[in-house]
Design a protein around this motif. Structure first.
Motif, mmCIF file in Angstrom:
data_model
loop_
_atom_site.group_PDB
_atom_site.id
_atom_site.type_symbol
_atom_site.label_atom_id
_atom_site.label_comp_id
_atom_site.label_asym_id
_atom_site.label_seq_id
_atom_site.Cartn_x
_atom_site.Cartn_y
_atom_site.Cartn_z
ATOM 1 N N GLU A 36 0.838 -1.193 0.000
ATOM 2 C CA GLU A 36 0.000 0.000 0.000
ATOM 3 C C GLU A 36 0.880 1.253 0.000
ATOM 4 O O GLU A 36 1.963 1.253 0.584
ATOM 5 N N PRO A 37 0.424 2.321 -0.647
ATOM 6 C CA PRO A 37 1.208 3.566 -0.612
ATOM 7 C C PRO A 37 1.075 4.253 0.749
ATOM 8 O O PRO A 37 -0.005 4.292 1.332
ATOM 9 N N HIS A 38 2.192 4.720 1.271
ATOM 10 C CA HIS A 38 2.224 5.434 2.548
ATOM 11 C C HIS A 38 3.093 6.668 2.379
ATOM 12 O O HIS A 38 3.984 6.708 1.535
ATOM 13 N N GLU A 39 2.859 7.663 3.221
ATOM 14 C CA GLU A 39 3.704 8.857 3.196
ATOM 15 C C GLU A 39 5.151 8.485 3.531
ATOM 16 O O GLU A 39 6.088 8.976 2.924
ATOM 17 N N THR A 40 5.325 7.600 4.499
ATOM 18 C CA THR A 40 6.643 7.086 4.851
ATOM 19 C C THR A 40 6.689 5.630 4.398
ATOM 20 O O THR A 40 5.870 4.820 4.813
ATOM 21 N N ASP A 41 7.635 5.310 3.536
ATOM 22 C CA ASP A 41 7.737 3.980 2.956
ATOM 23 C C ASP A 41 8.065 2.928 4.019
ATOM 24 O O ASP A 41 8.811 3.192 4.963
ATOM 25 N N CYS A 42 7.513 1.725 3.838
ATOM 26 C CA CYS A 42 7.755 0.621 4.778
ATOM 27 C C CYS A 42 9.247 0.345 4.947
ATOM 28 O O CYS A 42 9.710 0.102 6.065
ATOM 29 N N SER A 43 10.006 0.385 3.860
ATOM 30 C CA SER A 43 11.439 0.078 3.960
ATOM 31 C C SER A 43 12.161 1.094 4.840
ATOM 32 O O SER A 43 13.056 0.735 5.592
ATOM 33 N N GLU A 44 11.752 2.356 4.767
ATOM 34 C CA GLU A 44 12.365 3.382 5.620
ATOM 35 C C GLU A 44 12.043 3.111 7.090
ATOM 36 O O GLU A 44 12.913 3.205 7.959
ATOM 37 N N VAL A 45 10.806 2.741 7.359
ATOM 38 C CA VAL A 45 10.393 2.456 8.735
ATOM 39 C C VAL A 45 11.187 1.269 9.282
ATOM 40 O O VAL A 45 11.727 1.324 10.387
ATOM 41 N N LEU A 46 11.290 0.213 8.493
ATOM 42 C CA LEU A 46 11.983 -0.984 8.971
ATOM 43 C C LEU A 46 13.490 -0.771 9.081
ATOM 44 O O LEU A 46 14.131 -1.330 9.970
ATOM 45 N N ASP A 47 14.060 0.053 8.195
ATOM 46 C CA ASP A 47 15.492 0.346 8.267
ATOM 47 C C ASP A 47 15.855 1.127 9.534
ATOM 48 O O ASP A 47 16.986 1.044 10.010
ATOM 49 N N HIS A 48 14.907 1.882 10.055
ATOM 50 C CA HIS A 48 15.187 2.739 11.215
ATOM 51 C C HIS A 48 14.361 2.339 12.440
ATOM 52 O O HIS A 48 14.198 3.124 13.368
ATOM 53 N N LEU A 49 13.875 1.106 12.439
ATOM 54 C CA LEU A 49 13.004 0.643 13.516
ATOM 55 C C LEU A 49 13.687 0.686 14.878
ATOM 56 O O LEU A 49 13.087 1.122 15.867
ATOM 57 N N ASP A 79 25.389 -3.485 10.102
ATOM 58 C CA ASP A 79 25.755 -2.594 8.992
ATOM 59 C C ASP A 79 25.779 -3.341 7.662
ATOM 60 O O ASP A 79 25.316 -2.824 6.643
ATOM 61 N N LEU A 80 26.317 -4.563 7.654
ATOM 62 C CA LEU A 80 26.348 -5.369 6.427
ATOM 63 C C LEU A 80 24.936 -5.689 5.944
ATOM 64 O O LEU A 80 24.635 -5.584 4.751
ATOM 65 N N ILE A 81 24.069 -6.063 6.862
ATOM 66 C CA ILE A 81 22.694 -6.400 6.504
ATOM 67 C C ILE A 81 21.967 -5.177 5.961
ATOM 68 O O ILE A 81 21.278 -5.256 4.950
ATOM 69 N N ARG A 82 22.144 -4.044 6.609
ATOM 70 C CA ARG A 82 21.505 -2.812 6.134
ATOM 71 C C ARG A 82 22.003 -2.428 4.748
ATOM 72 O O ARG A 82 21.268 -1.863 3.960
ATOM 73 N N ALA A 83 23.269 -2.752 4.466
ATOM 74 C CA ALA A 83 23.841 -2.431 3.156
ATOM 75 C C ALA A 83 23.426 -3.454 2.093
ATOM 76 O O ALA A 83 23.773 -3.302 0.926
ATOM 77 N N GLY A 84 22.709 -4.498 2.500
ATOM 78 C CA GLY A 84 22.216 -5.475 1.544
ATOM 79 C C GLY A 84 23.149 -6.625 1.267
ATOM 80 O O GLY A 84 22.927 -7.406 0.347
ATOM 81 N N HIS A 85 24.205 -6.782 2.065
ATOM 82 C CA HIS A 85 25.142 -7.892 1.891
ATOM 83 C C HIS A 85 24.622 -9.136 2.610
ATOM 84 O O HIS A 85 23.923 -9.037 3.609
#
Length: 106
Positions: free
Chosen positions: A5-18, A80-86
């Motif tokens: 669903e579209p949100h003002e704050t994207d789900c990925s941003e929320v989960l990255d900074h949870l 940090d590695l996980i957040r960077a997608g490694h």
């Protein structure tokens, strides 16, 4: 993870900074954005609840133990590695081999 669903704050941003939100390490303005997101996004709210429960459990069970500096550095490095997608191995094989060598010499 995204609910689709579209949100003002994207789900990925929320989960990255949870954890910044959980640890109250973000500005009030951003906290308000996250709270609004949780109100409209049940998958992120569920993830938030799960991470909050884990954090409380760890604090209750291990909250009085001092964390060794090298362990904290390893954990933060993996985060940090996980957040960077490694991809990160499940366990550190070098540490296991070192432990076995030390135990074998006793």
């Amino acid at each position: 993870m995204s609910c689709g669903e579209p949100h003002e704050t994207d789900c990925s941003e929320v989960l990255d900074h949870l954890y910044e939100y959980l640890d109250r390490e973000m500005p009030d303005k951003d906290c308000t954005k996250f709270e609004e997101h949780f109100d409209e996004c049940s998958p992120c709210l569920e993830k938030y609840g799960l991470e909050q429960a884990v954090k409380k459990l760890v604090k209750r069970c291990c909250g009085h133990d001092d964390v060794p500096t090298d362990l904290r550095a390893k954990v933060m490095g993996r985060i940090d590695l996980i957040r960077a997608g490694h991809t990160v191995p499940e366990r550190d094989v070098t540490a296991v081999d070192t432990d076995r060598t030390a135990t074998a010499g006793e």
